[in-house]
Design a protein around this motif. Structure first.
Motif, PDB file in Angstrom:
ATOM      1  N   ARG A   1       5.923 -62.883  34.692  1.00 47.65           N
ATOM      2  CA  ARG A   1       7.314 -62.522  34.952  1.00 47.65           C
ATOM      3  C   ARG A   1       7.987 -63.593  35.814  1.00 47.65           C
ATOM      4  NH1 ARG A   1       8.237 -57.012  33.771  1.00 47.65           N
ATOM      5  NH2 ARG A   1       6.322 -55.789  33.555  1.00 47.65           N
TER       6      ARG A   1
ATOM      7  N   ALA B   1       5.750 -61.063  40.007  1.00 46.29           N
ATOM      8  CA  ALA B   1       6.783 -61.951  39.478  1.00 46.29           C
ATOM      9  C   ALA B   1       6.933 -63.179  40.368  1.00 46.29           C
ATOM     10  CB  ALA B   1       8.117 -61.232  39.363  1.00 46.29           C
TER      11      ALA B   1
ATOM     12  N   HIS C   1       2.397 -57.893  33.852  1.00 42.92           N
ATOM     13  CA  HIS C   1       2.459 -57.890  32.392  1.00 42.92           C
ATOM     14  C   HIS C   1       1.116 -58.359  31.836  1.00 42.92           C
ATOM     15  CE1 HIS C   1       3.716 -58.908  28.296  1.00 42.92           C
ATOM     16  NE2 HIS C   1       4.762 -58.126  28.509  1.00 42.92           N
TER      17      HIS C   1
END
Length: 1822
Positions: free
Chosen positions: A1174, A1368, A1169
């Motif tokens: 994340r 993530a 992102h």
């Protein structure tokens, strides 16, 4: 080959030797030699021994030549080590294994002496850590690695010796730091650091990636990691660490001791005992300060320039800061103050651990208006007050946005004193016994209701005037109502949220009062009866139970409900206070109901209970109503149901009994009636018990209800809305009740209606059969023959020849037309004859014409009738083929419907809600009665306080289903109250505002697209909507001729799909572009056919051009990312097809072979992102703590979702035994088992031979635990869904159901009546929007409310690959399951995925109790010890407990070797199971061990405490049972207690009940504690450690305080206990009178007499001591000074941190130990690497009262994310060895307790392989 090359670890050698019976207690060389000989024997290779080697030919290896040694190794198939001493050691081992040498003859070779050779493995690995070398390998490999590193350093030192010597000499002369002038590299680093504050997240990640550091983390974390890397680069730019150390040593050497201490004081460094130690610390600090100074130069200069510019702009004269940046100390040149002024509170952290952002840890949303909100926490019972406190914590996190006032830690309040108000400030009031106490932030987050009740009852002076406090608030949010709260809230007026005052509060507190009020309004209610203790006043004088007045009242109640007494009706008896159910039971008959009622009154000290009749077939519902100024909306109701495997087992057993009864010829009706009663008694709906099910039940909560029809669901909503409006409620209310089945009279009415409908259908069929139809050709031919015969007979009998001659031919024209050629060639006689013959066919034609006219009329009538019935056989798909009958468009579609499904025009249209309903004047009876089904909506309870105590409450589930989060709901209620009080409203959440803008834009685009389509050629060509059936509609009633039909069929057919509609103009443009591309492709293909010898550009082939291939790959990845979530395939397809796995993923996944390694963790920057980190929360799974895992995951998500730099999503680890397919599998197993029983197979044979169909395996399927099992696990993606449930199994079923509906085909949806649940949710969302309620989206984040999607299914490995690909951080919220103790972590480590918690090695180590003990054995010198322990396998335990004598002998042996004077042992599973109490039993004798073994073998759920000699409580057992156990001494410690007398007052502790009574303040809670410690100086404590590996911080410890209540042994007259004793006696006498068996009756009468005698004896003994009963517990952090010295507590904290560092723990862990009250020494009991992270977890209580830095729950979660993102994954494999994982080279690990001569170990060769027996039936007769 591994044995030959010495590539086998020591533990593997020990395991293999034990498996092959070679013994495992030896050094590595001997074990390896034994295995080599064994392998050669198995392979048939030659082996050596005394039988084939002469004794005189054997020499010691020390006497052999190198050639002889090499020959020795070659003959044994073993490689010769390079080191001489290693070769001699292995040669000795080979000769000993061959039996050619004895161990006494072996001469151990001397190992080469150096520093490394004398070190242990732990020390060697520590050296490797300091040198950043790998720690994997054996001891010699580590030594070799270190020697090579040292040699390299020596070479480098010699190379730079001259330069460093010169620099050191110059520095020693000057005594200043190294110069940074003309250092381009340093200037670049300074510039990067100065600009770091303005760098984007992507730039920070790129800078870290270039330095091979993992790129996960928020902006704050990334800057902290980059700062640490820049410091290392600065040190290298200044000449290196060695050069800086030399400069610092030179500077410190010229200082006096006083100067050294002064410099340390200036730098705020703690003083040290010895001057040498102080100089070392100052030297390190100066070295660190020089790096800091060099790094901050440009940053300080920029800050000074900015400050000067501001002063110049203001016209002031700024003081010039000292520009000297290179002084001798950081604090001497003023740069410290300049940097502080430049960076303020956002200064870059100088440590690797970046602190959390306080503004995000304690505050809610920015931009909120200035409001003061009062939270009222109260309740009639302690559980209600505990729920109110939990709700207050949620409100504090979501609403508190003022950073200096309100509900904040004391330090922040002190720092913000005098600051202006800005945002929402909360105040919490705790209601107790009519008084109200203000709660601090620390008390709210650390104390439980039990502690507050006890503490505040002793601090009455701290109570405040609640009326004054509420008057000063802008809004009041009641979260729990005490007895006096409604009157207080009534005085507060309109600024109170909800209807918590006046009559509404009284109705909510009394179920019967609510039923009476609703009944007055005309609403149906659930019949309920109240039983008071006063109703049993005649119990003492009653001769039998039926004579009591309360028994007659209960019988009258049952007769009123039309329940026959002889059928033993089912009743629900509940102990309930103010709507909160404390306990209950389901019973049969009034006698049992009275006994249970008295038991509940006695247990909970109540004066009344409620009795409710159980209605079979009823459905429980709960419906919440929200109201705004625009109107009220009823949320979709929630149905409560359950699935119980015991119900299926009972049904199978009853089916077997039914079969046996049929075989024996018994009465089928009587058997069926008896079995029905048994089955009804087995069933127990959790709704009758307040939502609490049995342990074997899996709760099922569905929103909207899955078991109710659309009519019933809408009826519940409308009835709830009408009741809300007619009661005059506001803001919020929640109703619960039952959808009752039709009564017998209603059933008869429905049956009559059904019979009438069937009769009408039969009559219609008969009329259809009797309707006249047209004649066939055979019938017409028969009629023709008959008519000809009649005419011929008439002509011959009644007409003469003269008459025929005189007859005139009237059909000449016809005759002429029929045969003109015959007339032209015939004579006159023949002509006459031909004319006479023509009369017959002319008459026939006339008759035929009449018949055809009649047939045509009948055919037309039949066609019309068939057209009406849609059965016209003269039409084909609605098109007339003979032209005799034409249909309109509507008729054609109607006729076609039965034969084929219509082509859908587009996605099913959702109903449009245009206005809110006003049912304030509606007839309640019509709303409650459902006409179609005959069911009735009956209300049972009202709640006016919103339930925010749990993130999975029914209110939160209903709000999540429509896209309303917990935070948005809180803000809605507060805003409504604030507006009524004249204060501003809270703005909607950013997510809600974004969703509203998106819906508005979509509506505008749809309107534009519709306008464009209406004018386009496609619309004109195809009709109003551009589809085929739109054209049909445009034709209207026009007839279809052949040309029109053909033209219509020639047009291309376009069929709309059920997928999302595309935008109008964009879809058209895309279609035109696609058509153009297709045409171009066809033209190109044609051109290639015309000219096959065209030039082919190789650069256009992706296979030949890597750049083009990369470009196409990037484009494909971009398209994958744009597609988002992919296709929602079912989980069966995902398991079978890898392509579907890829399609189901929402993020493109790279090939695992392309995964980057090392510090980056394998993440791809382009897939991360751009601005957020994340965080994927993984929760659920199996194990006893799976529900706690769900609560923990939700807690983490709700706490982190407000952070602006985190993107949090939820994922559910699929439970192994909870899916709908698992239910079906168990039922199939039961069916197969039933078939085998019917065939005559015995139960024992099934249990032994067919274990798959045994009841134990059906009840408790095996759990997954290994790494291979982890590969088989799957994950559900919860984000973008509205699914929220209270149980993991229920959430799994909901995910399956949602995905099934999403993947359902059109016929399946039509058969179901469409997506009923989706339609109901759409209606509710539209109503909420009309009411002005802002919907902020999914409960798990992601899509907005109007675009919620079904859950996605993927394999666990694919989940990890996706997390790795998009960078993530996985938040592991799994607890109490085997997969979370290593396998899951190892999968993440393999793929380089950052995750929270400990690494796999630490998780496995702490889960294995025996290995955990081994790692802490050498900490005795630090005051840390572990209890002696023996690990024993299940086969050995079974072998030693075959009879009482052998079991007693084993117990004595264990007691002698382990206990050391203790009287009992503790046996428990060898591996962690989540709950420490599972399987942990106190054994006081060998008989107890036998009981334990039998319970394990029979898979018992629990061991009854009554059958144990240890006199303990029931022992819950893990299922499936473990296969290994540990035995240790049972440590007996006295608990800390808080004692209340019979009157409820606190009992002061007697003399000697506290160690330091003077340390407690008089009248305080601490002064009331009892600790009868006696000679035992140890207390049980629990502590949480938090932080990074090697720097864990202890937050505890905590001591558990038990609350006990004194009760008199003798029952007081008129009490519940006295009434219960008399009622039990009467019940026994009544049962004896009804018993037909005389022996049983006599036993019952004897029991009744014994009960009466016991009661009389207790009543006569007035001096009997009171009995103490445990009524609760709470935690105290830290242990009070009256029980343990503060110095001992501080010492214990240090020791707990040592334990954490020794085990290399990371993240958060919980340590249980016994602490010495005076010294702080520890005896470690257990270490849990997966502590409870639910809102009630100990972690957050200790974090809130931590003296160093108190943390809220959001701060704890953020710290875990920071640690996970900051730790390089490359260090995961070496962390344990670096901090003290000893290599088990000695046999101390295999502790062997002494055995006597009669002890016989388990021998598989003698007794055969051990097979664990399946359970038969647990009995207490053991």
């Amino acid at each position: 080959m591994k044995l030959r090359e010495d590539d086998v670890e020591y533990f593997e050698l020990k395991t293999k030797c034990r498996e092959w019976g070679l013994g495992g207690k030896d050094n590595k060389d001997n074990l390896r030699a034994k295995l080599l000989r064994k392998v050669r024997q198995e392979l048939g290779l030659p082996v050596f021994g005394p039988d084939n080697v002469p004794p005189g030919s054997v020499r010691l290896p020390q006497d052999m030549t190198p050639e002889e040694l090499r020959h020795l190794f070659d003959s044994r198939g073993c490689m010769m080590p390079a080191e001489a001493w290693q070769a001699l050691s292995m040669a000795n081992a080979l000769l000993v294994a061959d039996g050619l040498l004895t161990p006494e003859e072996v001469i151990i070779p001397d190992e080469p002496e150096d520093d490394y050779s004398r070190m242990t493995v732990v020390e060697l690995r520590a050296k490797c850590v300091t040198r950043k070398l790998s720690q994997v390998g054996l001891k010699q490999q580590l030594i070799q690695r270190l020697r090579e590193y040292d040699a390299k350093l020596v070479a480098e030192a010699e190379e730079h010796a001259h330069f460093e010597a010169a620099a050191a000499e110059a520095g020693a002369a000057e005594g200043v730091a190294p110069s940074a002038t003309n250092n381009a590299a340093l200037h670049a680093l300074q510039e990067l650091f100065a600009n770091m504050k303005t760098m984007e997240v992507a730039a920070l990640r790129e800078a870290l990636a270039q330095r091979h550091v993992n790129t996960q983390g928020t902006r704050q974390i990334l800057m902290a990691k980059l700062t640490e890397e820049l410091k290392k680069d600065v040190a290298r730019a200044l000449g290196g660490e060695r050069r800086l150390a030399q400069w610092a040593a030179s500077a410190v050497a010229r200082m006096e001791d006083a100067e050294v201490l002064h410099e340390l004081e200036v730098r705020q460094v703690a003083q040290f005992g010895s001057p040498e130690e102080a100089r070392q610390v100052l030297q390190a600090q100066m070295q660190k300060d020089w790096v800091e100074e060099a790094l901050h130069v440009q940053a300080v200069q920029q800050a000074q320039q900015q400050q000067a510019a501001k002063q110049a702009a203001a016209g002031g004269e700024g003081a010039e800061a000292d520009g000297g940046a290179w002084g001798a100390g950081w604090s001497e040149n003023g740069a410290d103050a300049a940097a502080a002024g430049a960076w303020g509170s956002e200064a870059y952290p100088t440590e690797a651990a970046a602190g959390i952002e306080e503004q995000q840890a304690y505050s809610g949303r920015d931009g909120d208006p200035t409001l003061t909100v009062a939270l009222l926490c109260g309740g009639h019972t302690q559980p209600q007050r505990e729920a109110a406190l939990a709700a207050a914590r949620v409100a504090a996190h979501c609403l508190q946005s003022d950073r200096s006032h309100g509900l904040l830690p004391a330090a922040r309040l002190a720092a913000g004193e005098g600051a202006p108000r800005q945002g929402v400030a909360l105040q919490a009031l705790y209601a107790l016994d009519g008084r109200h106490f203000p709660l601090s932030w620390e008390a709210l987050y650390s104390a439980s209701a039990a502690e507050l009740d006890a503490r505040l009852a002793l601090q009455l002076e701290s109570a405040v005037d609640a009326a004054v406090a509420l008057a000063g608030a802008d809004a009041v949010l009641p979260l729990g109502l005490g007895p006096q709260c409604p009157q207080l809230l009534a005085a507060a007026g309109g600024k109170v949220a909800g209807s918590c005052a006046g009559e509404a509060a009284a109705l909510a507190a009394d179920r019967l009062a609510f039923a009476g009020k609703a009944g007055e309004l005309g609403f149906a209610t659930v019949p309920t009866m109240r039983l008071r203790l006063a109703d049993f006043s005649d119990a003492a004088g009653a001769s039998q139970l039926a004579d009591m007045a309360v028994h007659k009242q209960l019988e009258a109640f049952l007769e009123e409900q039309q329940l026959p007494l002889d059928a033993a009706p089912r009743l629900a008896v509940r102990a309930e206070v103010a709507g909160s159910v404390l306990g209950g039971a389901l019973v049969s008959g009034p006698r049992n109901a009275l006994l249970v009622a008295l038991e509940l009154m006695q247990e909970f000290t109540l004066g009344e209970v409620l009795v409710e009749a159980v209605v079979l077939g009823a459905h429980h519902f709960t419906c919440s109503v929200l109201a705004t100024e625009q109107g009220a909306v009823a949320l979709p109701p929630t149905q409560l149901d359950s699935w119980d495997v015991e119900d299926d087992i009972v049904a199978s057993e009853l089916a077997l009994e039914r079969h046996l009864a049929e075989c024996e010829g018994l009465d089928p009706e009587g058997v069926e009636a008896l079995l029905s009663v048994i089955q009804q008694e087995q069933q127990a709906h959790p709704g009758y018990l307040g939502g609490k099910g049995r342990p074997s039940q899996q709760l099922r909560q569905s929103t909207p209800p899955a078991g109710l029809s659309a009519e019933a669901t809408e009826g519940v909503r409308q009835a709830s809305l009408a009741l809300f409006q007619q009661l005059g409620l506001r803001d919020y209310a929640q109703f619960s009740g039952w959808v009752l089945p039709p009564r017998p009279a209603e059933n008869e009415r429905l049956a009559a209606q059904l019979a009438a409908a069937e009769q009408e259908e039969q009559q219609g069929a008969q009329q259809e059969q009797q309707r006249p139809v047209g004649k066939s050709f055979a019938e017409l031919a028969a009629m023709d023959a008959e008519l000809r015969a009649e005419l011929e007979a008439a002509a011959t009998s009644s007409i003469s020849a003269a008459d025929r001659a005189a007859a005139v031919d009237t059909t000449a024209g016809a005759a002429d037309a029929a045969g003109s050629e015959e007339e032209a060639s015939s004579s006159g006689e023949e002509q006459a004859s031909g004319s006479e013959g023509a009369a017959e066919p002319n008459l026939l034609n006339q008759l035929l014409a009449e018949e055809l006219e009649r047939a045509e009329a009948e055919a037309e009538a039949e066609a019309a009738a068939l057209a009406e019935q849609q059965q016209d056989y003269g039409e084909y798909n609605g098109i007339a083929v003979d032209g005799s009958h034409r249909l309109t468009t509507e008729q054609a579609i109607e006729v076609m419907a039965p034969f084929q499904r219509p082509i859908p025009l587009s996605a099913p249209k959702e109903p449009v809600v245009e206005a809110l309903q006003d049912l304030s004047a509606a007839d309640p009876r019509q709303l409650c009665q459902l006409p179609s089904s005959g069911q009735m909506v009956a209300f049972a309870q009202l709640s006016v306080v919103p339930d925010f105590s749990s993130p999975t409450s029914v209110l939160c589930q209903q709000a999540a289903a429509v896209g309303l989060s917990q935070e948005a709901l809180l803000r809605l209620l507060v805003s409504a109250a604030a507006v009524r009080g004249g204060a501003p409203a809270l703005p909607p959440l950013p997510e809600a505002a974004a969703a509203a803008e998106e819906r508005a834009a979509a509506a505008e685009a749809a309107a534009e697209a519709a306008a464009t389509e209406g004018e386009g050629a496609s619309s004109a060509e195809w009709g109003g909507d551009g589809s085929l059936w739109g054209t049909f509609a445009a034709l209207g009633d026009a007839e279809w001729d052949a040309q029109g039909v053909q033209a219509l069929l020639d047009q291309p057919l376009e069929v709309a799909s059920w997928g999302p509609e595309e935008e109008g103009e964009e879809a058209g443009e895309e279609a035109q572009a696609a058509a153009a591309e297709a045409a171009a492709a066809e033209a190109a293909a044609a051109a290639e056919l015309d000219n096959p010898f065209q030039f082919v550009d190789a650069t256009a082939d992706p296979l030949l051009d890597p750049a083009l291939a990369a470009q196409q790959q990037a484009a494909w990845e971009e398209q994958q990312a744009a597609d988002g979530l992919g296709l929602p395939y079912g989980y069966d397809e995902i398991r079978e097809d890898e392509v579907l796995v890829e399609a189901a993923s929402h993020v493109h996944v790279e090939d695992p072979a392309d995964v980057q390694d090392g510090g980056l963790g394998g993440s791809n920057l382009e897939h991360m992102h751009p601005t957020k980190q994340r965080v994927w929360v993984l929760l659920g799974g199996d194990g006893p703590q799976r529900t706690q895992s769900l609560q923990a995951g939700l807690h983490a998500y709700l706490s982190l979702r407000q952070h602006p730099e985190l993107l949090v999503e939820g994922y559910l680890l699929e439970p192994n035994n909870a899916s709908t397919k698992e239910v079906e599998r168990r039922r199939r197993c039961l069916d197969r088992r039933l078939e085998m029983r019917k065939m005559g197979f015995e139960e024992e044979w099934i249990e032994e031979e067919q274990t798959t169909y045994s009841l134990s395996r059906i009840r408790h399927p095996a759990a997954l635990a290994s790494d291979s099992d982890a590969e088989l696990q799957c994950v559900w993606r919860l984000s973008d869904t509205g699914l929220l449930r209270a149980e993991v199994e229920d959430l799994e079923v909901a995910c399956e159901a949602a995905l099934e509906i999403a993947n359902a085909t059109l016929p399946t949806l039509e058969d179901r009546g469409g997506d009923i649940a989706g339609t109901q949710l759409s209606v509710a969302r539209q109503e909420l929007e009309l009411a002005g309620v802002p919907l902020d989206g999914s409960a798990w984040g992601g899509a907005p409310a109007h675009r919620l999607l079904p859950a996605q299914y993927m394999m666990l490995r694919r989940f990890a690959e996706q997390a790795q690909d998009c960078g993530a951080v996985v938040f592991v919220a799994l607890g109490g399951q085997q997969l979370a103790h290593g396998p899951v972590q190892r999968l993440f480590e393999e793929l380089g995925v950052p995750f929270t918690g400990c690494f796999s090695m630490q998780s496995e180590l702490c889960a294995d109790k025996a290995t955990l003990r081994e790692q802490l054995l050498d900490l005795d010198s630090s005051g840390i010890s572990v209890a002696p322990q023996q690990k024993i396998s299940l086969p050995e335990l079974v072998a030693q407990c075959g009879d009482e004598q052998s079991a007693a002998r084993l117990f004595d042996q264990l007691l002698t070797s382990l206990a050391g004077g203790a009287a009992a042992l503790c046996i428990k599973p060898a591996t962690a199971l989540g709950d420490p109490a599972l399987g942990a039993m106190r054994a006081a004798s060998g008989r107890d061990l036998m009981v334990y073994v039998k319970a394990v073998q029979e898979w018992a759920d629990a061991i009854p405490g009554a059958i144990l000699d240890s006199d303990s409580s029931d022992v819950p057992m893990p299922l499936p049972p473990p296969t290994a156990f540990v035995v240790e001494p049972f440590v007996t410690t006295e608990p800390v207690q808080l004692v209340r007398g019979a009157d409820g007052a606190l009992v002061p502790p007697p003399a000697g009940a506290q160690t330091y009574p003077d340390a407690a303040a008089p009248g305080s809670l601490e002064a009331s504690l009892h600790w009868m410690w006696g000679g035992n100086q140890w207390m049980r404590v629990d502590a949480v450690v938090l932080g990074e590996t090697g720097r864990m911080r202890c937050l505890g410890p905590t001591v558990r305080v038990q609350q006990v209540q004194e009760e008199p042994l003798a029952a007081a007259p008129g009490s519940a206990a006295a009434a219960l004793q008399r009622a039990q006696q009467l019940a026994l006498e009544a049962a004896a009178a009804e018993e037909e068996d005389e022996e049983e009756a006599e036993a019952l009468r004897a029991a009744a007499a014994d009960a009466a005698a016991a009661a009389a004896a207790a009543a006569a003994d007035a001096a009997a001591p009171a009995v103490r009963r445990k009524v609760g517990a709470f935690d105290l952090t830290p242990p009070p000074a009256c029980l343990a010295l503060p110095e001992a507590v501080r010492s214990a904290r240090v020791r707990l941190e040592i334990v954490a560092d020794r085990l290399a723990l990371r993240g958060v862990a919980e340590i249980s130990a016994y602490m010495h009250y005076e010294t702080g020494e520890l005896v470690v009991v257990d270490v849990c690497t997966l502590p409870d992270l639910s809102p009630a977890g100990l972690v957050f209580k200790q974090a809130a009262v931590d003296g160093e830095a108190p943390l809220p729950p959001a701060g704890v979660f953020y710290e875990l994310i920071r640690v996970a993102a900051s730790t390089p994954m490359a260090e995961s494999g070496d962390a344990l060895g670096a901090l003290g994982f000893p290599e088990l080279t000695e046999e101390a690990a295999d502790y062997d307790y002494p055995r006597d001569s009669e002890y016989v170990p388990y021998d598989e060769s003698q007794w055969g392989p051990y097979e664990q027996q399946e359970p038969q039936q647990w009995s207490s007769s053991t």
